[in-house]
Design a protein around this motif. Sequence first.
Motif, PDB file in Angstrom:
ATOM      1  N   ASP A   1       1.114  -1.058   0.195  1.00 23.12           N
ATOM      2  CA  ASP A   1      -0.151  -0.074  -0.132  1.00 23.12           C
ATOM      3  C   ASP A   1       0.709   1.510  -0.444  1.00 23.12           C
ATOM      4  OD1 ASP A   1      -2.209  -1.537  -0.115  1.00 23.12           O
ATOM      5  OD2 ASP A   1      -2.875  -1.459   2.783  1.00 23.12           O
TER       6      ASP A   1
ATOM      7  N   ARG B   1       2.465   2.056  -3.087  1.00 25.04           N
ATOM      8  CA  ARG B   1       0.852   2.564  -4.158  1.00 25.04           C
ATOM      9  C   ARG B   1       0.961   3.941  -3.363  1.00 25.04           C
ATOM     10  NH1 ARG B   1      -1.461   4.868  -7.246  1.00 25.04           N
ATOM     11  NH2 ARG B   1      -2.805   4.369  -8.458  1.00 25.04           N
TER      12      ARG B   1
ATOM     13  N   TRP C   1       4.093  -0.661 -20.003  1.00 25.49           N
ATOM     14  CA  TRP C   1       3.364  -0.623 -18.937  1.00 25.49           C
ATOM     15  C   TRP C   1       4.429  -0.088 -17.530  1.00 25.49           C
ATOM     16  CZ3 TRP C   1       5.215  -1.858 -14.052  1.00 25.49           C
ATOM     17  CH2 TRP C   1       6.553  -2.237 -13.474  1.00 25.49           C
TER      18      TRP C   1
ATOM     19  N   PRO D   1      -3.849   2.864 -13.413  1.00 22.73           N
ATOM     20  CA  PRO D   1      -3.636   2.299 -12.451  1.00 22.73           C
ATOM     21  C   PRO D   1      -4.103   0.690 -12.899  1.00 22.73           C
ATOM     22  CG  PRO D   1      -5.841   3.728 -12.893  1.00 22.73           C
ATOM     23  CD  PRO D   1      -4.947   3.307 -13.705  1.00 22.73           C
ATOM     24  N   GLU D   2      -3.912  -0.154 -14.319  1.00 19.99           N
ATOM     25  CA  GLU D   2      -3.035  -1.360 -14.460  1.00 19.99           C
ATOM     26  C   GLU D   2      -2.133  -1.143 -13.886  1.00 19.99           C
ATOM     27  OE1 GLU D   2      -3.520  -5.201 -15.303  1.00 19.99           O
ATOM     28  OE2 GLU D   2      -5.340  -3.613 -14.610  1.00 19.99           O
TER      29      GLU D   2
ATOM     30  N   TRP E   1      -0.004   0.306 -11.741  1.00 22.01           N
ATOM     31  CA  TRP E   1       0.227   0.152 -10.871  1.00 22.01           C
ATOM     32  C   TRP E   1      -0.158  -1.511 -10.032  1.00 22.01           C
ATOM     33  CZ3 TRP E   1       2.882   2.479  -7.406  1.00 22.01           C
ATOM     34  CH2 TRP E   1       3.379   3.767  -7.432  1.00 22.01           C
ATOM     35  N   ARG E   2      -1.732  -1.849 -10.920  1.00 21.00           N
ATOM     36  CA  ARG E   2      -1.812  -3.471 -10.701  1.00 21.00           C
ATOM     37  C   ARG E   2      -0.805  -4.697 -10.752  1.00 21.00           C
ATOM     38  NH1 ARG E   2      -7.494  -1.304 -11.051  1.00 21.00           N
ATOM     39  NH2 ARG E   2      -7.195  -1.725 -13.693  1.00 21.00           N
TER      40      ARG E   2
ATOM     41  N   ARG F   1       1.919  -3.853  -8.084  1.00 27.94           N
ATOM     42  CA  ARG F   1       1.534  -5.284  -6.903  1.00 27.94           C
ATOM     43  C   ARG F   1       1.813  -6.333  -7.047  1.00 27.94           C
ATOM     44  NH1 ARG F   1      -1.161  -2.548  -2.722  1.00 27.94           N
ATOM     45  NH2 ARG F   1      -2.316  -4.820  -1.401  1.00 27.94           N
ATOM     46  N   ARG F   2       1.218  -7.359  -8.628  1.00 29.28           N
ATOM     47  CA  ARG F   2       1.295  -8.711  -8.472  1.00 29.28           C
ATOM     48  C   ARG F   2       2.903  -9.261  -8.578  1.00 29.28           C
ATOM     49  NH1 ARG F   2      -3.184  -8.512 -12.053  1.00 29.28           N
ATOM     50  NH2 ARG F   2      -1.320  -8.149 -13.719  1.00 29.28           N
TER      51      ARG F   2
END
Length: 324
Positions: free
Chosen positions: A85, A88, A113, A122-123, A125-126, A129-130
């Motif tokens: 978090d 992000r 990316w 946002p994609e 950032w996802r 994180r993944r």
Amino acid sequence: MIRIHGTAADFAGIRFAPRPAPLQELNTALMRMCGSGDDVLYGRWRRRVLRSLPAAVEPLADLVPQGRAPAFIDVFSDSLDEGLDTVRAAPPELVRAEIERVNAPSLSRAPLWIRGLHRGEPESWRLLRRAQRSAFDALLGPVWPLVQDLHRAEFTRHALTAAEHGVGAALTAFVPGSRLREGVWELDAPWERDVELRGRGLVLVPTFHWTGPPLLAEAPGRAPHLTCPAGTGLPLTPDGLAGDAEDALAGVLGRTRADMLLRLAEAHTTSRLARRLGVSNATVSAHAAALRAAGLITTVRAGRAVLHQRTPLGALLLRGRGRP
């Protein structure tokens, strides 16, 4: 050289991280995995880890081109979710500046990316994180309880040194070879950097997957964090040292010396050790002299007998194996 400047109050306020930081430990493990040195100790571990990493981790290679990592992934939260978090929540201007820095001179050639991350999509950032979670689960998840145990031991050792000998002694013990004099803590490093504490504090963070120079992270609004190698630096597995690291330890010390060190959690006489190892007393005495010179064992006389026992340094070298 790194020079950390501060007042007496600044140095008195330096603190030791009470728990390990999952993302920082991951960063150092990834640096060790991607490095090219110490192949005797790390070669097979690197190859095995690289084969085991899932495809979801691959974007991390894009994020750290030419070994330069963006500062916004230097996060020291002691919870993985909180750390993710925090990444992000990094200020957009910091993210953009760091992506531009590590992708210099041309961001236009960076993967799509990464350019999306630069724009705050946002994609992207996802995806990051993944990748971080997948890397942690694969690389550190199986050994995290051991990392936590090692960190507790380092925390205790640092606290005892500070209590018995003072903060200055604890600092120079945390970074062997460092010097504290006239309000400046000097640490050997292959680059020049001066840091003024100015009341911000400093947090010391041990890492168990790094054997290189100290790593200093500064971010707006928080205390600087100094990450330094601790423990043996040998690869970890859920059961202790990686098998190849155990073989490598024998390769460095010699099989007989490694076996001696393992047996000397309790004191042994020369003759008892010789019987257990199946060698002569003279052979044990010769190997004991080498281990004693390296600070790994002590030898004391008890009447007509000579007793050998592992030192704290010798125990630290073997702690990753889960041995007492």
